[in-house]
Design a protein around this motif. Structure first.
Motif, PDB file in Angstrom:
ATOM      1  N   LEU A 161     -53.505   6.910 -37.296  1.00 43.14           N
ATOM      2  CA  LEU A 161     -53.372   6.861 -35.795  1.00 43.14           C
ATOM      3  C   LEU A 161     -54.528   6.231 -35.016  1.00 43.14           C
ATOM      4  O   LEU A 161     -54.464   5.500 -34.192  1.00 43.14           O
ATOM      5  CB  LEU A 161     -53.088   8.071 -35.376  1.00 43.14           C
ATOM      6  N   ALA A 162     -55.748   6.646 -35.523  1.00 38.45           N
ATOM      7  CA  ALA A 162     -57.045   6.146 -34.987  1.00 38.45           C
ATOM      8  C   ALA A 162     -57.151   4.469 -35.189  1.00 38.45           C
ATOM      9  O   ALA A 162     -57.715   3.938 -34.242  1.00 38.45           O
ATOM     10  CB  ALA A 162     -58.329   6.985 -35.455  1.00 38.45           C
ATOM     11  N   LEU A 163     -56.628   4.316 -36.354  1.00 35.22           N
ATOM     12  CA  LEU A 163     -56.709   2.686 -36.517  1.00 35.22           C
ATOM     13  C   LEU A 163     -55.763   1.704 -35.862  1.00 35.22           C
ATOM     14  O   LEU A 163     -55.695   0.718 -35.842  1.00 35.22           O
ATOM     15  CB  LEU A 163     -56.740   2.562 -38.098  1.00 35.22           C
ATOM     16  N   ALA A 164     -54.716   2.590 -35.337  1.00 37.29           N
ATOM     17  CA  ALA A 164     -53.525   1.814 -34.790  1.00 37.29           C
ATOM     18  C   ALA A 164     -53.612   1.719 -33.244  1.00 37.29           C
ATOM     19  O   ALA A 164     -52.389   1.815 -32.706  1.00 37.29           O
ATOM     20  CB  ALA A 164     -52.358   2.267 -35.451  1.00 37.29           C
ATOM     21  N   LYS A 165     -54.539   1.687 -32.509  1.00 38.23           N
ATOM     22  CA  LYS A 165     -54.773   1.570 -31.128  1.00 38.23           C
ATOM     23  C   LYS A 165     -53.965   0.768 -30.321  1.00 38.23           C
ATOM     24  O   LYS A 165     -53.532   0.953 -29.343  1.00 38.23           O
ATOM     25  CB  LYS A 165     -56.362   1.357 -30.886  1.00 38.23           C
ATOM     26  N   ASP A 166     -53.753  -0.481 -30.923  1.00 39.02           N
ATOM     27  CA  ASP A 166     -52.947  -1.353 -30.334  1.00 39.02           C
ATOM     28  C   ASP A 166     -51.597  -1.937 -31.082  1.00 39.02           C
ATOM     29  O   ASP A 166     -51.006  -2.741 -30.776  1.00 39.02           O
ATOM     30  CB  ASP A 166     -53.786  -2.812 -30.090  1.00 39.02           C
ATOM     31  N   LYS A 167     -51.208  -0.762 -31.720  1.00 38.62           N
ATOM     32  CA  LYS A 167     -49.874  -1.208 -32.496  1.00 38.62           C
ATOM     33  C   LYS A 167     -48.856   0.214 -32.045  1.00 38.62           C
ATOM     34  O   LYS A 167     -48.779   1.156 -32.995  1.00 38.62           O
ATOM     35  CB  LYS A 167     -50.084  -1.119 -33.856  1.00 38.62           C
ATOM     36  N   PRO A 168     -48.232  -0.035 -31.038  1.00 36.36           N
ATOM     37  CA  PRO A 168     -47.066   1.173 -30.488  1.00 36.36           C
ATOM     38  C   PRO A 168     -46.297   1.727 -31.830  1.00 36.36           C
ATOM     39  O   PRO A 168     -46.234   2.943 -31.803  1.00 36.36           O
ATOM     40  CB  PRO A 168     -46.597   0.810 -29.387  1.00 36.36           C
ATOM     41  N   SER A 169     -45.931   0.963 -32.566  1.00 33.49           N
ATOM     42  CA  SER A 169     -44.814   1.010 -33.500  1.00 33.49           C
ATOM     43  C   SER A 169     -45.560   1.831 -34.638  1.00 33.49           C
ATOM     44  O   SER A 169     -44.945   3.093 -35.094  1.00 33.49           O
ATOM     45  CB  SER A 169     -44.099   0.055 -33.998  1.00 33.49           C
ATOM     46  N   MET A 170     -46.704   1.729 -34.828  1.00 34.35           N
ATOM     47  CA  MET A 170     -47.611   2.502 -36.007  1.00 34.35           C
ATOM     48  C   MET A 170     -47.784   3.705 -35.297  1.00 34.35           C
ATOM     49  O   MET A 170     -47.822   4.775 -35.969  1.00 34.35           O
ATOM     50  CB  MET A 170     -48.662   1.744 -36.315  1.00 34.35           C
ATOM     51  N   GLN A 171     -48.327   3.707 -34.080  1.00 33.39           N
ATOM     52  CA  GLN A 171     -48.637   5.089 -33.433  1.00 33.39           C
ATOM     53  C   GLN A 171     -47.429   6.137 -33.312  1.00 33.39           C
ATOM     54  O   GLN A 171     -47.851   7.098 -33.677  1.00 33.39           O
ATOM     55  CB  GLN A 171     -49.103   4.712 -31.932  1.00 33.39           C
ATOM     56  N   TRP A 172     -46.386   5.708 -33.116  1.00 37.29           N
ATOM     57  CA  TRP A 172     -45.217   6.592 -33.037  1.00 37.29           C
ATOM     58  C   TRP A 172     -44.875   7.279 -34.351  1.00 37.29           C
ATOM     59  O   TRP A 172     -44.443   8.227 -34.650  1.00 37.29           O
ATOM     60  CB  TRP A 172     -44.107   6.313 -32.081  1.00 37.29           C
ATOM     61  N   LEU A 199     -42.209  10.443 -28.667  1.00 38.59           N
ATOM     62  CA  LEU A 199     -41.141  10.027 -27.659  1.00 38.59           C
ATOM     63  C   LEU A 199     -42.028   9.395 -26.438  1.00 38.59           C
ATOM     64  O   LEU A 199     -41.557   8.667 -25.931  1.00 38.59           O
ATOM     65  CB  LEU A 199     -40.567  11.322 -27.211  1.00 38.59           C
ATOM     66  N   ASP A 200     -43.412  10.108 -26.138  1.00 39.67           N
ATOM     67  CA  ASP A 200     -44.087   9.516 -25.137  1.00 39.67           C
ATOM     68  C   ASP A 200     -44.497   7.972 -25.406  1.00 39.67           C
ATOM     69  O   ASP A 200     -44.449   7.025 -24.504  1.00 39.67           O
ATOM     70  CB  ASP A 200     -45.440  10.480 -25.078  1.00 39.67           C
ATOM     71  N   VAL A 201     -44.986   7.685 -26.652  1.00 39.79           N
ATOM     72  CA  VAL A 201     -45.276   6.470 -27.039  1.00 39.79           C
ATOM     73  C   VAL A 201     -44.234   5.521 -26.910  1.00 39.79           C
ATOM     74  O   VAL A 201     -44.083   4.424 -26.472  1.00 39.79           O
ATOM     75  CB  VAL A 201     -45.983   6.279 -28.538  1.00 39.79           C
ATOM     76  N   ILE A 202     -42.844   5.810 -27.426  1.00 40.92           N
ATOM     77  CA  ILE A 202     -41.713   4.936 -27.204  1.00 40.92           C
ATOM     78  C   ILE A 202     -41.436   4.740 -25.956  1.00 40.92           C
ATOM     79  O   ILE A 202     -41.158   3.648 -25.395  1.00 40.92           O
ATOM     80  CB  ILE A 202     -40.665   5.696 -27.982  1.00 40.92           C
ATOM     81  N   GLU A 203     -41.302   5.651 -25.225  1.00 45.55           N
ATOM     82  CA  GLU A 203     -40.872   5.681 -23.580  1.00 45.55           C
ATOM     83  C   GLU A 203     -41.999   4.633 -22.997  1.00 45.55           C
ATOM     84  O   GLU A 203     -41.516   3.831 -22.069  1.00 45.55           O
ATOM     85  CB  GLU A 203     -40.876   7.188 -23.026  1.00 45.55           C
ATOM     86  N   ARG A 204     -43.254   4.925 -23.211  1.00 45.91           N
ATOM     87  CA  ARG A 204     -44.185   4.245 -22.623  1.00 45.91           C
ATOM     88  C   ARG A 204     -44.214   2.403 -22.895  1.00 45.91           C
ATOM     89  O   ARG A 204     -44.172   1.752 -22.118  1.00 45.91           O
ATOM     90  CB  ARG A 204     -45.669   4.600 -22.884  1.00 45.91           C
ATOM     91  N   THR A 205     -43.912   2.490 -24.179  1.00 46.54           N
ATOM     92  CA  THR A 205     -43.666   1.221 -24.932  1.00 46.54           C
ATOM     93  C   THR A 205     -42.504   0.509 -24.133  1.00 46.54           C
ATOM     94  O   THR A 205     -42.526  -0.620 -23.522  1.00 46.54           O
ATOM     95  CB  THR A 205     -43.708   0.926 -26.314  1.00 46.54           C
ATOM     96  N   GLN A 206     -41.516   1.186 -23.951  1.00 42.88           N
ATOM     97  CA  GLN A 206     -40.220   0.457 -23.245  1.00 42.88           C
ATOM     98  C   GLN A 206     -40.449   0.354 -21.771  1.00 42.88           C
ATOM     99  O   GLN A 206     -40.121  -0.691 -21.256  1.00 42.88           O
ATOM    100  CB  GLN A 206     -39.072   1.455 -23.521  1.00 42.88           C
TER     101      GLN A 206
END
Length: 212
Positions: A161-172, A199-206
């Motif tokens: 998670l810490a390495l995936a700062k700019d990868k939303p799909s990896m974060q969720w 869910l927050d990451v998905i909704e924010r990305t959308q």
């Protein structure tokens, strides 16, 4: 645009046509039309096996096809194509691509419950380098969770998670992994928090996509 290229049947023996097949297949895959993706990607692999074709296009077509099979749950076909993609990429000195296909191959072994093979292939993916240390950590986390090593799994999901700062799909995906780990540890409050973060990451990305 890719479908317009593919409509020119007199180009089907040309490199540009084969590359368009691979790219159209990736588009179908991302739209969730896996059967059309597999059809296009299978044709691309066959086309790139012709003598004289650049190795990079062959291994990427193989890797794309193997990844689609993996998402569809056809782990036998996924394993076969991803291993071949990894081997072709390694033979061509394409270490970053080989690392990606190795990580996906490790995921295929995870789906099959083949933990030793998954560990070995993920170690190979890490050794090959590439630019996805988050992916390697995520695979290691899934292996740890599958083997019941919950503390290790939690730590590795957090590392990814810490390495995936700019990868939303990896974060969720990593938040979801933390949620499954918490469920396995019988910590429902922690699980709820992690699934809500998913869910927050998905909704924010959308929302960001809609604004764009």
């Amino acid at each position: 645009y890719f479908e317009r290229i593919l409509a020119y049947k007199d180009l089907d023996d040309r490199l540009v046509y084969s590359v368009a097949l691979t790219n159209a297949g990736i588009c179908y895959y991302r739209l969730g039309d896996l059967d059309r993706a597999i059809d296009a990607q299978t044709r691309a692999v066959t086309s790139h096996e012709r003598p004289g074709r650049p190795r990079v296009f062959h291994e990427r077509a193989l890797g794309a096809l193997g990844t689609t099979y993996l998402v569809k749950g056809a782990t036998g076909s996924a394993t076969m194509h991803l291993r071949k993609a990894m081997d072709v990429a390694k033979a061509g000195g394409l270490s970053a691509d080989a690392s990606l296909w190795a990580a996906n191959l490790a995921n295929a072994h995870i789906q099959r419950g083949e933990w030793q093979q998954a560990v070995a292939v993920n170690a190979e993916a890490t050794r090959l380098g590439g630019d996805r240390p988050d992916l390697h950590a995520g695979v290691a986390a899934e292996i740890a969770l599958g083997q019941g090593h919950l503390e290790d799994a939690s730590r590795l999901f957090r590392d990814a998670l810490a390495l995936a700062k700019d990868k939303p799909s990896m974060q969720w995906s990593m938040y979801e992994g933390l949620g499954r780990t918490a469920v396995a540890a019988k910590k429902p409050a922690d699980a709820e928090r992690h699934f809500q973060a998913t869910l927050d990451v998905i909704e924010r990305t959308q929302s960001e996509l809609l604004k764009a």
